[in-house]
Enzyme design. Structure first.
Site, PDB file in Angstrom:
ATOM      1  CG  HIS A 260      -1.875   1.103   1.284  1.00 39.70           C
ATOM      2  ND1 HIS A 260      -2.970   1.159   0.458  1.00 39.70           N
ATOM      3  CD2 HIS A 260      -1.922   2.221   2.045  1.00 39.70           C
ATOM      4  CE1 HIS A 260      -3.654   2.252   0.713  1.00 39.70           C
ATOM      5  NE2 HIS A 260      -3.042   2.921   1.666  1.00 39.70           N
ATOM      6  CG  ASP A 262      -1.075   6.167   2.195  1.00 34.25           C
ATOM      7  OD1 ASP A 262      -2.091   5.613   1.751  1.00 34.25           O
ATOM      8  OD2 ASP A 262      -0.684   6.026   3.367  1.00 34.25           O
ATOM      9  CG  ASP A 372      -5.486   3.317   4.435  1.00 35.56           C
ATOM     10  OD1 ASP A 372      -5.945   3.084   5.557  1.00 35.56           O
ATOM     11  OD2 ASP A 372      -4.604   4.182   4.222  1.00 35.56           O
ATOM     12  CG  HIS A 577      -6.761   6.794   0.914  1.00 36.85           C
ATOM     13  ND1 HIS A 577      -6.445   5.886  -0.063  1.00 36.85           N
ATOM     14  CD2 HIS A 577      -5.868   6.587   1.904  1.00 36.85           C
ATOM     15  CE1 HIS A 577      -5.409   5.163   0.330  1.00 36.85           C
ATOM     16  NE2 HIS A 577      -5.037   5.565   1.511  1.00 36.85           N
TER      17      HIS A 577
HETATM   18 ZN   LIG Z   1      -3.538   4.714   2.710  1.00 36.45          ZN
END
Ligand SMILES: [Zn+2]
Length: 1022
Positions: A260, A262, A372, A577
């Site tokens: 993951h 970001d 997430d 997000h």
């Molecule tokens: Zn995230």
């Protein structure tokens, strides 16, 4: 003969095994101490420090100065490039040789000009393998480069992870040397670790745990760390245990590598590009060795970044995508927020994402991947289905603070009835490490036991990147079918969902939104980002309509395909997000606001160009209405001598009209009264404004109904203490409601600014604190059914929450909130834990509280946080968190909201249209004085909104129009247009023609049928 005594002491045997592999104790004699053999210093290390992130070709040309291990470099966000020369001793023939590199920044190894591996201490990657088994003919002298970013996996938070970054942090390399790596020791350590974990995790109640205990104890007995010839017997004992298989009914865990990343969070967008490079090149390295290893990877934007920054790596990725090992997932441009983006934005996330995956990899993703994100709109199932996606994966609802979500595998039914198969990995994580604990949790936590016997386990360091390691793979391979542990297979989302679908007869259905009972502050934090998003969504909407109409009026007009795509992608990126929710550091906020500025600036030019075609050019002023209904509104225009002047204009739906003065039926009157209050009315509404700007009364004249609750005032600003438990920018807790303080100090009492006619207005200034001030203009326009509050706040607070309240004379157990392409109800009471967990909720342009035949709507032009409890409607305005951005929301804010009492239902009272009108102001254009008003499109039914008109992605001269049913009703209606359409087809949200559904064109237009909240897209061929 001596017999070994039989020992049953679980504690001593277990701790003995733990000490045998301890990194801390007894490393002089235990197995761990034998992991590395001889070491040898590097020939030389030299470094070059760069404030900017530069490409390898540029970095390698710089002057490198000698570097000594331990020396510090920095500060935060800079990059230190290291040039490393090394000479592997010839005597290490037959050995596995590593470059051991421990630094506290994130590193990338470059070899022969190509990125080859990430090195991240906190991601358990400190070795670069130079040779797996050194041969004489291999090169022994090498020059490598290591690019070390001056930030960790989680940025550079000062004190705690989410604290604002420390801009002055210094970094260092603590270890850089050549070592012999004993692979057989590593293999044995993994055997021991997994057995010890099985003993611990299965506990004292399971006989299988004791089998592991006695196995591992016997292994310690047999193992002589100083004598590798003892290892095979030890390993075969472990092997015997691990190869005792499960029964057929055992749960299957679908293990998938994942990382993951970001797209921006505690680090800026630019660093994310390098995080992708470091993480993905490492994943490719694992794939090259392990043909079973599968890696799932989301976010088209990140692929696009890697394609332009690391073209060599991107080709490798394409190769492994073809082989089915590197699996693009999600179908979206970024893993966006699931609440705040508009319906059209969500469609564009998939349109840009799926088209990218199709172009680069020849595939469309079949699952939406959002592990997430902070809650999921009830309209997502329909949007997913419209984009070719039938499956959904997340785990975030495991973060709920109040209620435990009841399913892991279920059908999620959206607002319109669309269903998608949904899976929440029961391990409640998207960054597992292949440990026994996680595998058992995956089985034990499964809330659909007996009904769904397959689950996902996503492994690999995440959030800040990192991804899977060889060790994780070794662990999973070791226990792939071991009695007592779920069966594990390297899998893919496709395989998982196919299994779940094949056996879905007993799955439950969850209807409506997936509301996250946490992070409710993200509807409000970083107000300027929210405003940028709302305004840019509206601007792009208007540009597309104007450009489409310009194309129809003048076939030489060039539809700005590339520029629009560029601007859309900036908007979509900011919907990531941790960006649109406002949970990012200041650097990211600055980048995001810059992108909005780019959209506004370039967008204004595009709009101007298109509007030139619409108005036939000329010296008069006209108005352009981008909404699909006729509007009559007061607009402010510039007269010849540049003096502002008001005019009332009537503009047809999606059309243009010259501005001719027309007198309103009833002008606005504003009267200062003897008691200091101001009376304002326009024939529709009558309101009394107190000295402090609150509304003593708001009267709907036609119905003779008072809107404001007895003894209360509307437009009441209130302040709350806003100290969450940890996640500062994210969370507002329920207990903040107990700290309510009305804003009462008046700096300048309400006074008349504009006495009426087309527009009346009153201004008031309030002091919030010694640093923060609210100035408000309360506006009433002729013919307008709402009172508008143009608000400016000078905001310098710490951990405070500003809201505005309207206690209204309405009683209803439910309030209605606008969402993407529709609306939904939420309770106004706190009966159950599910009700009170929604003490702060999100909505888009409006919320409404209605009883039979009367209600009040609260509209806004850039806010998303609401709470409606009992009869008080509250709009959340500004927060003041200090982490991860210590300066979040400080400064001046401008926004508008409006209050609109109405008779009938909000649907019949045009609340939805009024909220659109507030957000899509009429655009002024130049036109010729004799311009005849014209309308390009109109829709028969009041409930159907024509949301989007754009040129089709693939075809010049073909338009896409998108409509939706907004009232929650079944309806048949007609879309009328004067455009010269030759044929028309239904299409999906990816603009793929539905060959089975041509559209019947008649002189009257196109007849369309809608079910509640249905989205319909058409291709119109000109
Ligand atoms: Zn995230």
């Amino acid at each position: 003969m001596y017999h070994l005594p039989v020992l049953k002491n679980r504690r001593t045997l277990l701790e003995r095994a733990e000490k045998f592999i301890s990194e801390i104790y007894f490393t002089d004699c235990n197995l761990r101490g034998r992991l590395y053999g001889d070491s040898c210093p590097l020939e030389s290390i030299a470094s070059f420090l760069s404030p900017a992130r530069i490409p390898f070709t540029e970095a390698s040309k710089q002057n490198f100065a000698p570097y000594k291990v331990g020396e510090t470099f920095g500060p935060t966000w800079w990059t230190s490039w290291f040039k490393v020369t090394l000479e592997i001793p010839a005597a290490w023939r037959g050995k596995e040789v590593h470059l051991l590199w421990e630094s506290d920044g994130e590193g990338m190894v470059w070899r022969d000009g190509q990125p080859v591996q990430g090195l991240t201490k906190d991601g358990e990657k400190t070795s670069y393998i130079l040779s797996e088994c050194l041969k004489d003919e291999e090169p022994h002298s090498l020059t490598l480069y290591v690019e070390v970013a001056c930030n960790g996996l989680f940025g550079a938070g000062q004190g705690s992870m989410i604290a604002a970054p420390d801009p002055k942090r210094k970094f260092s390399v603590q270890r850089a040397e050549l070592v012999i790596f004993n692979r057989d020791v590593r293999r044995l350590l993994t055997d021991f670790e997994m057995l010890v974990d099985i003993v611990k995790e299965l506990g004292e109640g399971e006989q299988r745990g004791y089998q592991a205990l006695f196995t591992v104890n016997e292994m310690v007995n047999l193992c002589d760390p100083s004598d590798p010839s003892s290892f095979p017997r030890v390993h075969s004992l472990a092997h015997k245990f691990f190869s005792q298989r499960n029964g057929e009914s055992q749960h299957t865990v679908h293990a998938m590598g994942h990382c993951h990343i970001d797209s921006a969070w505690l680090w800026p967008y630019e660093e994310t590009i390098r995080k992708c490079g470091r993480s993905w090149v490492t994943a490719i390295g694992l794939m090259e060795k392990d043909p079973e290893f599968v890696f799932t990877c989301s976010q088209a934007q990140q692929f696009q970044w890697v394609k332009s920054w690391y073209p060599g790596l991107f080709s490798k990725i394409q190769h492994y995508v073809k082989k089915g090992q590197f699996i693009p997932v999600g179908g979206a441009w970024v893993e966006m927020d699931g609440n705040l983006p508009s319906g059209e934005s969500m469609v564009r996330q998939f349109l840009e994402g799926q088209r990218f995956f199709d172009r680069e990899f020849g595939m469309f993703c079949k699952e939406f991947w959002l592990p997430d994100t902070f809650g999921y709109s009830a309209q997502l199932p329909q949007i997913m289905q419209g984009c070719g996606i039938a499956n959904f994966l997340t785990q975030k609802l495991s973060w709920n603070l109040v209620n435990t979500f009841p399913h892991n595998t279920f059908f999620w039914e959206g607002l319109d009835g669309s269903k998608v198969l949904t899976h929440f990995p029961p391990g409640n994580s998207y960054e597992m490490k292949g440990r026994v604990e996680e595998l058992l949790k995956t089985v034990n936590n499964n809330k659909d036991k007996g009904r769904a016997n397959h689950s996902a386990a996503l492994f690999g360091f995440g959030d800040g990147g990192g991804g899977p390691t060889q060790l994780m793979l070794d662990r999973l391979h070791l226990v792939q079918d071991t009695d007592g542990i779920p069966r594990i297979r390297m899998s893919s989302p496709d395989k998982l969902f196919s299994q779940l679908q094949a056996d879905s007869a007993l799955l439950c259905t969850w209807t409506g939104e997936l509301f996250l009972e946490l992070h409710n502050g993200t509807y409000t934090t970083q107000a300027e980002i929210k405003r940028g998003n709302r305004q840019c969504e509206a601007l792009l909407h208007d540009i597309e309509i104007a450009s489409s109409l310009a194309l129809c009026r003048d076939r030489t007009f060039l539809y700005p395909v590339e520029k629009l795509q560029e601007l859309w992608r900036l908007l979509l990126l900011n919907q990531f997000h941790d960006v649109i929710p406002g949970s990012c550091i200041e650097m990211v906020v600055k980048d995001a606001l810059k992108y909005y500025e780019d959209i506004r600036c370039d967008g204004a030019a595009l709009l101007r160009k298109a509007c030139e075609v619409l108005g036939s050019r000329g010296s008069s002023t006209g108005a352009f209405n981008t909404l699909p209904w006729e509007r009559q509104e007061v607009v402010q225009i510039q007269d010849g001598d540049d003096k502002p002047r008001l005019a009332l204009v009537r503009v047809p739906s999606i059309g243009v009209s010259p501005i001719n003065d027309a007198q309103p039926v009833t002008p606005v009157s504003v009267t200062a009264q003897a008691d200091g209050t101001v009376l304002m009315e326009n024939g529709i509404l009558q309101t009394v404004i107190n000295k402090d700007g609150t509304l003593a009364s708001l009267h709907l004249l036609s119905a003779n109904r008072e809107s404001i609750s007895d003894g209360c005032c509307g437009n009441q600003f209130v302040m709350f203490d806003d100290v969450p438990l940890y996640w500062d920018a994210w969370d507002v807790m329920d207990y903040h409601l107990q700290t309510r303080k009305p804003v009462v100090e008046v700096l300048q009492p309400a006074h008349v600014v504009s006495t009426g006619g087309l527009r009346g207005s009153v201004s008031v200034t309030l002091r919030v604190s010694d640093k923060s001030v609210i100035t408000q203009e309360i506006v009433m326009d002729a013919m307008c059914p709402y009172v508008k509050f143009n608000t400016e706040v000078q905001w310098e607070e710490s951990h405070k929450f500003l809201k505005v309240e309207f206690p209204v004379r309405v009683r209803s157990p439910n309030a209605t909130y606008e969402i993407q392409f529709g609306h939904l109800q939420r309770p106004t009471h706190m009966n159950t834990s599910w009700d009170w967990a929604r003490f702060e909720v999100w909505g888009h342009k409006w919320a409404d509280l209605s009883e039979h035949n009367f209600g009040v709507a609260l509209l806004n032009d850039c806010k998303y946080g609401y709470s409606i409890h009992k009869n008080t409607m509250t709009l959340s305005l500004l927060r003041a968190p200090k982490a991860p951005d210590a300066t979040a929301d400080m400064g001046t804010h401008r926004f508008a909201y409006a209050v609109m009492p109405h008779t009938g239902s909000f649907q019949d009272a045009s609340v939805i249209r009024c909220a659109y009108n507030l957000n899509f102001p009429l655009r002024l254009i130049q036109c010729s004085p004799d311009l005849e008003p014209w309308s390009a499109f109109s829709v028969g039914a009041q409930s159907v909104v024509l949301e989007t008109v754009k040129q089709a992605e693939d075809v010049k001269g073909t338009l896409v129009v998108r409509l939706y049913e907004s009232h929650g009703s079944s309806v048949t209606t007609t879309l009328s247009t004067f455009l010269p359409i030759r044929e028309a087809w239904h299409c999906d949200l990816l603009e793929r023609r539905d060959a089975g559904r041509p559209v019947h064109l008649t002189a009257g237009g196109i007849t369309l049928t809608f079910s509640p909240f249905q989205i319909v897209s058409l291709l119109l061929i000109l």
